[in-house]
Design a protein around this motif. Structure first.
Motif, short mmCIF file in Angstrom:
data_model
loop_
_atom_site.label_atom_id
_atom_site.label_comp_id
_atom_site.label_asym_id
_atom_site.label_seq_id
_atom_site.Cartn_x
_atom_site.Cartn_y
_atom_site.Cartn_z
N MET A 195 41.18 34.61 36.50
CA MET A 195 41.52 34.58 35.08
C MET A 195 41.34 35.95 34.45
SD MET A 195 39.67 31.04 33.94
CE MET A 195 38.30 31.23 35.06
N LEU A 196 41.90 36.10 33.27
CA LEU A 196 41.62 37.24 32.41
C LEU A 196 40.83 36.72 31.21
CD1 LEU A 196 44.98 39.24 32.45
CD2 LEU A 196 42.90 39.66 33.78
N SER A 197 39.71 37.38 30.92
CA SER A 197 38.87 37.03 29.78
C SER A 197 38.74 38.22 28.86
CB SER A 197 37.48 36.59 30.25
OG SER A 197 37.53 35.38 30.96
N GLY A 198 38.39 37.94 27.62
CA GLY A 198 38.14 39.01 26.65
C GLY A 198 36.67 39.07 26.28
N SER A 199 36.25 40.23 25.81
CA SER A 199 34.87 40.41 25.37
C SER A 199 34.71 40.00 23.91
CB SER A 199 34.47 41.88 25.52
OG SER A 199 33.30 42.17 24.78
#
Length: 427
Positions: free
Chosen positions: A310-314
């Motif tokens: 997955m791609l996650s954000g901070s």
């Protein structure tokens, strides 16, 4: 749920499972990417992988920056264990990358540490599309009503086999075969060839999860383990018996063969792993390798789900809109799929899945395998792993190996696993 192919899984988890707080602080300040006077913003994007993945990702970033000239991407990549070591240090200092590669086992862990950005508001604002995903993958990164990750690719557990050995033994796995039929296949392979049937399935946490799901349980609930000491004792006792009888390859030889697979080292005819790892076997071995279905308890239910990177954000990013736009581009743009191929699994969105048509036999077989799972209707939702799941997996592998080596009894290993897991899960 995966990577890297070349690094021992236990070493990866040992590093990744460390406490964020215990790793100290970074010297940099907090917050996300930088902004410029002309409105241009810079996002920091981190992932794990090797040079080939970096080359592909850098090509996709060039496309993104061309479409979004006011968003610049600063990249950073590391091998799997180094990635999590650096990420833990950055997170503990309040300075994680704006967007980063992630996996299911870390969602609750880093959400509990207030690190992950809930992407639902950005989706509602129109900056991130949640339609067009394959097989319900848009829900894969949801935890407690928050969207903490968006899938870039999918994979599922499979049985990787040496086709030549299976053919010699007269074994032909088919969708819906049972564990009894699988056991008979192991015996036929052992009797008719110079191989053991399997490399040591009893230490594969994700396979045991499928077995439990077939029987109405699961490895994890949302907060704890989903099975009993008696359940695990039965699983590991069978593993010990199968190893002693020669149906499963000797644990000592399997360990000595690492980092090479026991299948390509010609110790075993098959082993359970993620379908997109099939490339590894072709690169390592001399035979022809393929994917076989997961055995079942009742001839129908496999317990399978599609896993995903997955791609996650901070949560600390100063640019949540731009983070969402970047993720949207990476999971939907057809040109990205043509560049990435199956490097991170089968593309998660229909637009990308249709854009990349594999030509090599291994990639074609991976695609066909996942299509067969959808067609068979066996795919189910996965329960997001609780914080501490990575520590449980490390303990599961280590203790199963100790049972196989004969350095710990089954009873001792079971008790030790539950002790370590309850501590890690806080239950």
């Amino acid at each position: 749920m995966h990577e890297s192919r070349s690094v021992d899984r236990r070493a990866m988890l040992k590093i990744a499972g460390g406490s964020v707080a215990a790793l100290g602080l970074t010297t940099a300040g907090c917050g996300g990417g930088a902004g410029a006077g002309d409105g241009t913003v810079t996002l920091r994007y981190s992932w794990w992988g090797a040079d080939d993945r970096a080359k592909r990702i850098n090509e996709t970033i060039k496309l993104f920056e061309k479409k979004f000239p006011k968003i610049k991407i600063k990249t950073d990549f590391q091998p799997y264990p180094d990635f999590w070591k650096k990420f833990n240090t950055q997170a503990s200092g309040g300075n994680p990358p704006d967007v980063f590669q992630n996996a299911i086992g870390f969602l609750r862990k880093y959400d509990a540490k207030n690190v992950l950005l809930d992407l639902h508001p950005q989706a509602k604002a129109g900056h991130l599309r949640l339609e067009g995903f394959r097989a319900g993958l848009e829900k894969f990164g949801e935890v407690d009503g928050k969207l903490l990750g968006v899938p870039v690719g999918s994979n599922s557990m499979a049985l990787v086999i040496d086709k030549n050995v299976y053919t010699k033994a007269g074994v032909k796995p088919e969708q819906g075969w049972t564990w009894d039929e699988f056991d008979a296949a192991l015996k036929s392979i052992s009797d008719k060839t110079d191989r053991a049937g399997d490399s040591g399935m009893y230490g594969v946490m994700y396979l045991y999860d499928l077995y439990l799901r077939q029987n109405g349980k699961a490895f994890f609930t949302e907060k704890s383990l989903g099975f009993t000491e008696a359940d695990l004792k039965q699983w590991w006792e069978k593993g010990k018996k199968d190893t002693e009888s020669g149906l499963v390859a000797p644990t000592k030889k399997v360990v000595q063969a690492k980092p090479k697979s026991a299948v390509t080292a010609e110790l075993a005819a098959g082993e359970f792993t993620w379908d997109n790892f099939t490339n590894r076997y072709t690169a390592e071995g001399k035979s022809e390798y393929g994917l076989a279905p997961i055995p079942t308890t009742d001839g129908k239910k496999t317990g399978q789900y599609l896993g995903s990177l997955m791609l996650s954000g901070s949560k600390r990013t100063k640019h949540p809109k731009e983070v969402a736009q970047f993720i949207d581009f990476m999971v939907h743009d057809p040109e990205v799929a043509k560049i990435m191929g199956y490097d991170r699994g089968v593309p998660s969105t229909t637009s990308q899945y249709e854009a990349f048509k594999p030509t090599d036999p291994v990639a074609k077989e991976i695609a066909a395998y996942e299509e067969s799972l959808v067609a068979a209707g066996v795919l189910e939702p996965i329960t997001p792993h609780p914080a501490g799941a990575d520590v449980c997996e490390m303990a599961f592998m280590r203790l199963a190996e100790e049972v196989g080596l004969g350095t710990r009894s089954v009873d001792e290993a079971v008790k030790q696993f539950f002790t370590e897991s309850k501590t890690a899960l806080g239950s």
